[in-house]
Design a protein around this motif. Structure first.
Motif, PDB file in Angstrom:
ATOM      1  N   VAL A  10     -11.813   9.690  -0.724  1.00 17.42           N
ATOM      2  CA  VAL A  10     -10.665  10.381  -1.315  1.00 17.42           C
ATOM      3  C   VAL A  10     -10.898  10.457  -2.817  1.00 17.42           C
ATOM      4  N   VAL A  11     -10.685  11.640  -3.383  1.00 22.80           N
ATOM      5  CA  VAL A  11     -10.748  11.824  -4.834  1.00 22.80           C
ATOM      6  C   VAL A  11      -9.332  12.111  -5.307  1.00 22.80           C
ATOM      7  N   PHE A  12      -8.777  11.189  -6.094  1.00 21.62           N
ATOM      8  CA  PHE A  12      -7.410  11.366  -6.602  1.00 21.62           C
ATOM      9  C   PHE A  12      -7.489  11.852  -8.039  1.00 21.62           C
ATOM     10  N   LEU A  13      -6.763  12.946  -8.339  1.00 20.81           N
ATOM     11  CA  LEU A  13      -6.972  13.694  -9.571  1.00 20.81           C
ATOM     12  C   LEU A  13      -5.828  13.581 -10.577  1.00 20.81           C
ATOM     13  N   GLY A  14      -4.955  12.607 -10.403  1.00 26.69           N
ATOM     14  CA  GLY A  14      -3.983  12.341 -11.452  1.00 26.69           C
ATOM     15  C   GLY A  14      -2.539  12.431 -11.008  1.00 26.69           C
ATOM     16  N   ASP A  15      -1.661  11.810 -11.831  1.00 26.08           N
ATOM     17  CA  ASP A  15      -0.225  11.691 -11.580  1.00 26.08           C
ATOM     18  C   ASP A  15       0.043  10.870 -10.324  1.00 26.08           C
TER      19      ASP A  15
ATOM     20  N   TRP B 195      -0.139  11.778   3.149  1.00 22.86           N
ATOM     21  CA  TRP B 195      -1.099  10.662   3.169  1.00 22.86           C
ATOM     22  C   TRP B 195      -1.328  10.163   4.598  1.00 22.86           C
ATOM     23  N   ARG B 196      -0.280  10.184   5.420  1.00 20.70           N
ATOM     24  CA  ARG B 196      -0.455   9.750   6.813  1.00 20.70           C
ATOM     25  C   ARG B 196      -1.447  10.671   7.540  1.00 20.70           C
ATOM     26  N   HIS B 197      -1.289  11.964   7.330  1.00 22.17           N
ATOM     27  CA  HIS B 197      -2.191  12.907   7.975  1.00 22.17           C
ATOM     28  C   HIS B 197      -3.600  12.820   7.386  1.00 22.17           C
ATOM     29  N   LEU B 198      -3.687  12.607   6.085  1.00 18.95           N
ATOM     30  CA  LEU B 198      -5.008  12.475   5.470  1.00 18.95           C
ATOM     31  C   LEU B 198      -5.753  11.277   6.045  1.00 18.95           C
ATOM     32  N   ALA B 199      -5.058  10.157   6.190  1.00 17.14           N
ATOM     33  CA  ALA B 199      -5.707   8.965   6.758  1.00 17.14           C
ATOM     34  C   ALA B 199      -6.229   9.251   8.161  1.00 17.14           C
ATOM     35  N   ALA B 200      -5.485  10.032   8.936  1.00 18.06           N
ATOM     36  CA  ALA B 200      -5.911  10.359  10.291  1.00 18.06           C
ATOM     37  C   ALA B 200      -7.149  11.256  10.307  1.00 18.06           C
TER      38      ALA B 200
ATOM     39  N   ALA C 173      -3.659   5.494   3.617  1.00 16.27           N
ATOM     40  CA  ALA C 173      -4.710   6.332   3.035  1.00 16.27           C
ATOM     41  C   ALA C 173      -5.679   5.504   2.209  1.00 16.27           C
ATOM     42  N   HIS C 174      -5.174   4.500   1.502  1.00 18.03           N
ATOM     43  CA  HIS C 174      -6.061   3.614   0.751  1.00 18.03           C
ATOM     44  C   HIS C 174      -6.942   2.793   1.687  1.00 18.03           C
ATOM     45  N   ARG C 175      -6.406   2.383   2.830  1.00 19.69           N
ATOM     46  CA  ARG C 175      -7.191   1.572   3.763  1.00 19.69           C
ATOM     47  C   ARG C 175      -8.260   2.385   4.492  1.00 19.69           C
ATOM     48  N   ALA C 176      -8.118   3.704   4.504  1.00 20.94           N
ATOM     49  CA  ALA C 176      -8.968   4.543   5.347  1.00 20.94           C
ATOM     50  C   ALA C 176     -10.396   4.672   4.835  1.00 20.94           C
ATOM     51  N   CYS C 177     -10.593   4.631   3.508  1.00 15.36           N
ATOM     52  CA  CYS C 177     -11.911   4.902   2.935  1.00 15.36           C
ATOM     53  C   CYS C 177     -11.872   4.580   1.445  1.00 15.36           C
TER      54      CYS C 177
ATOM     55  N   ALA D   6      -3.465  -6.604   5.534  1.00 18.29           N
ATOM     56  CA  ALA D   6      -3.995  -5.594   6.446  1.00 18.29           C
ATOM     57  C   ALA D   6      -5.464  -5.368   6.112  1.00 18.29           C
ATOM     58  N   ALA D   7      -6.228  -4.927   7.089  1.00 13.96           N
ATOM     59  CA  ALA D   7      -7.658  -4.699   6.889  1.00 13.96           C
ATOM     60  C   ALA D   7      -7.896  -3.268   6.446  1.00 13.96           C
ATOM     61  N   GLY D   8      -8.843  -3.110   5.525  1.00 10.75           N
ATOM     62  CA  GLY D   8      -9.250  -1.792   5.070  1.00 10.75           C
ATOM     63  C   GLY D   8     -10.661  -1.470   5.525  1.00 10.75           C
ATOM     64  N   ARG D   9     -11.011  -0.198   5.389  1.00  6.75           N
ATOM     65  CA  ARG D   9     -12.328   0.292   5.795  1.00  6.75           C
ATOM     66  C   ARG D   9     -12.955   0.980   4.586  1.00  6.75           C
TER      67      ARG D   9
END
Length: 523
Positions: free
Chosen positions: A167-172, A156-161, A218-222, A121-124
């Motif tokens: 995205v800043v992921f802060l652990g776990d 994550w689905r809503h975040l991607a939209a 969500a990973h593909r979004a940004c 799949a393609a990412g952005r």
């Protein structure tokens, strides 16, 4: 594998400096891109492109695999900007980290990977604005704590939209154990993986989480900026201290750190050969700075790798727990550190740089948990959790002093870990919530992990702590922040039902921080 050889291989794979044997990926048994694609570690001229091949899809799982990648200006890949081949090495879990530089600043790109006849799949992704640019806007989301069995990843689905810039992921990101079923707390989904100890165990954990299509979206979004907390290794571990004997825990931690690097869009420079006090296995550096031109600079912190053992910890327990203040004088020991002395100095220097000439509009301290003090009872007689910043009051006071002393133009903390939304004002006298407000804080809820408390208890704690502007433990989701030169706006987003993959979402609350006026305003 000898660690020095592993580090050299990782660096060579990231720069494409390995001799590839063609044709090994032709006989594919299934989709090799089952873990998805991602990008991260953004700068004003580049970023990291990531994927990890599913070894069960390969005809020769023990062989290195040539993986072609493409970077394009358009989502149809008609205008290719860069293209090359990287090696997916079995020693690195068939992970691919492509480090790109020399690209124009403040630009969006599209990317994809190919192995044999399979196309991912393609990412952005994007580069950051140039260092001397005061960008008009930055929209970033922050999130943490995504226990697989506690809920689906509708968040994550809503975040991607939302199409954030970052995205800043802060652990776990993973959890090393599975939650047992209980009649009073049903699980949304289950898995059969046992407690993670070995490298293979941790790789399986990441493969499970990354199989989720909403997380992949969500990973593909940004691009992502990532740090870790405890469950990427073991609940409540601190530095070199875990549940197992020291040598066994060091081996476990080394396996967990390698798996984290393999599965995150990190640069090979994050792999450190000889970090002091970390034993022969070395470490992975996640504390890093990321600038979005002059508008914002993120100081990403590591609250695990260099952390002193929790005060008065009972070593027979699997968690750090809480202690009574009057029974644990060690709590107030001035030398104890949450970040480690070297990281404290690194952060102090970064705050001084941000303050010099007002070069940085928004100084963002991205760390694992709630930073602001919470008072749990009468002074000297309260029960205090020892794993959070509350268990390291002297270290927190040093950081508050550094912020007050250097006085960056605007300082904002973002955190996670506690599975609750907290919005706070940080005072110069943090222990008493007195003196001028010097910073603002947003601590986000979990993506899916249970909260472990009740709103009644949270409300009682808020009444005792006037520095807390807002607190909620009932919603799972993420936070979305929008920064401009004039202000910072945060939306707390909560899914309707984490037990449903198709759950809707709503805005729980919104807050504003004005440029040059520390403190959070509702609405």
């Amino acid at each position: 594998m000898d660690r020095r050889l592993w580090l050299r291989l990782a660096a060579a794979a990231a720069t494409g400096a390995l001799a590839l044997r063609p044709g090994l990926a032709r006989g594919l048994r299934a989709d090799p891109f089952a873990c998805g694609v991602a990008s991260g570690s953004p700068s004003d001229d580049g970023f990291v492109l990531w994927t990890r091949l599913d070894a069960t899809a390969l005809a020769q799982p023990a062989a290195e695999v040539p993986v072609r990648w493409e970077l394009a200006d358009d989502d149809g890949f008609r205008r290719i900007v860069r293209a090359d081949t990287a090696a997916a090495l079995p020693a690195l879990g068939h992970a691919v980290h492509v480090e790109l530089a020399g690209l124009p600043p403040d630009r969006w790109f599209h990317y994809r990977f190919m192995a044999g006849d399979a196309v991912s799949a393609a990412g952005r992704t994007r580069t950051s604005p140039a260092a001397d640019t005061l960008a008009a806007r930055l929209r970033f989301a922050f999130a943490s704590c995504q226990r697989w069995e506690h809920g689906y990843y509708a968040a994550w689905r809503h975040l991607a939209a939302e199409q954030p810039d970052l995205v800043v992921f802060l652990g776990d990101y993973i959890y090393e154990t599975a939650t047992p079923r209980k009649p009073d707390r049903p699980l949304a989904r289950t898995h059969a993986l046992h407690r993670a100890v070995t490298l293979a165990d941790y790789r399986d954990r990441y493969a499970l989480h990354k199989s989720d299509p909403d997380l992949q979206a969500a990973h593909r979004a940004c691009p992502w900026i990532v740090t870790w907390d405890d469950h990427e290794v073991e609940n409540d571990y601190a530095g070199l201290h875990g549940r197992a004997a020291p040598a066994d825990f060091l081996a476990q931690r080394g396996a967990a750190y390698q798996a984290f690097y393999e599965n995150m869009p990190l640069r090979s420079g994050a792999l450190v050969r000889g970090m002091a006090g970390l034993g022969t296995l070395g470490g992975v550096r996640v504390n890093e700075r990321y600038a979005f031109g002059r508008l914002a600079r993120f100081h990403v912190l590591d609250g695990r790798q260099f952390k002193d053992l929790q005060a008065c910890r009972d070593r027979t327990r699997s968690s750090a727990g809480a202690v009574r203040e009057e029974e644990c004088p060690e709590l107030q020991s001035p030398g104890r550190s949450f970040l480690g002395a070297a990281q404290e100095r690194w952060l102090d220097a970064g705050l001084a740089e941000d303050a010099a000439g007002g070069a940085t509009r928004w100084t963002v301290l991205a760390q694992q948990t709630l930073f602001s003090p919470r008072h749990y009872g009468p002074a000297g007689h309260a029960t205090v959790p020892t794993d959070s910043w509350d268990g390291y009051p002297a270290a927190r006071d040093r950081l508050i002093g550094a912020i007050a002393g250097h006085a960056p133009r605007n300082t904002v903390f973002v955190g996670g870990d506690i599975h609750q939304n907290y919005v706070c004002n940080l005072h110069a006298d943090g222990a008493r919530a007195a003196g001028p407000v010097i910073a603002s804080e947003f601590c986000g809820t979990s993506v899916s992990s249970f909260s472990g408390t009740t709103q009644e208890r949270v409300d009682a704690l808020v009444r005792r702590n006037p520095q807390v502007v807002f607190a909620d433990c009932e919603k799972r989701g993420y936070a979305l922040a929008e920064l401009t030169p004039r202000g910072w706006d945060t939306l707390l987003r909560g899914v309707d039902d984490p037990a449903r993959a198709d759950s809707g979402i709503a805005t729980l609350a919104r807050f504003h921080v004005a440029d040059g006026r520390p403190g959070v305003q509702r609405g």
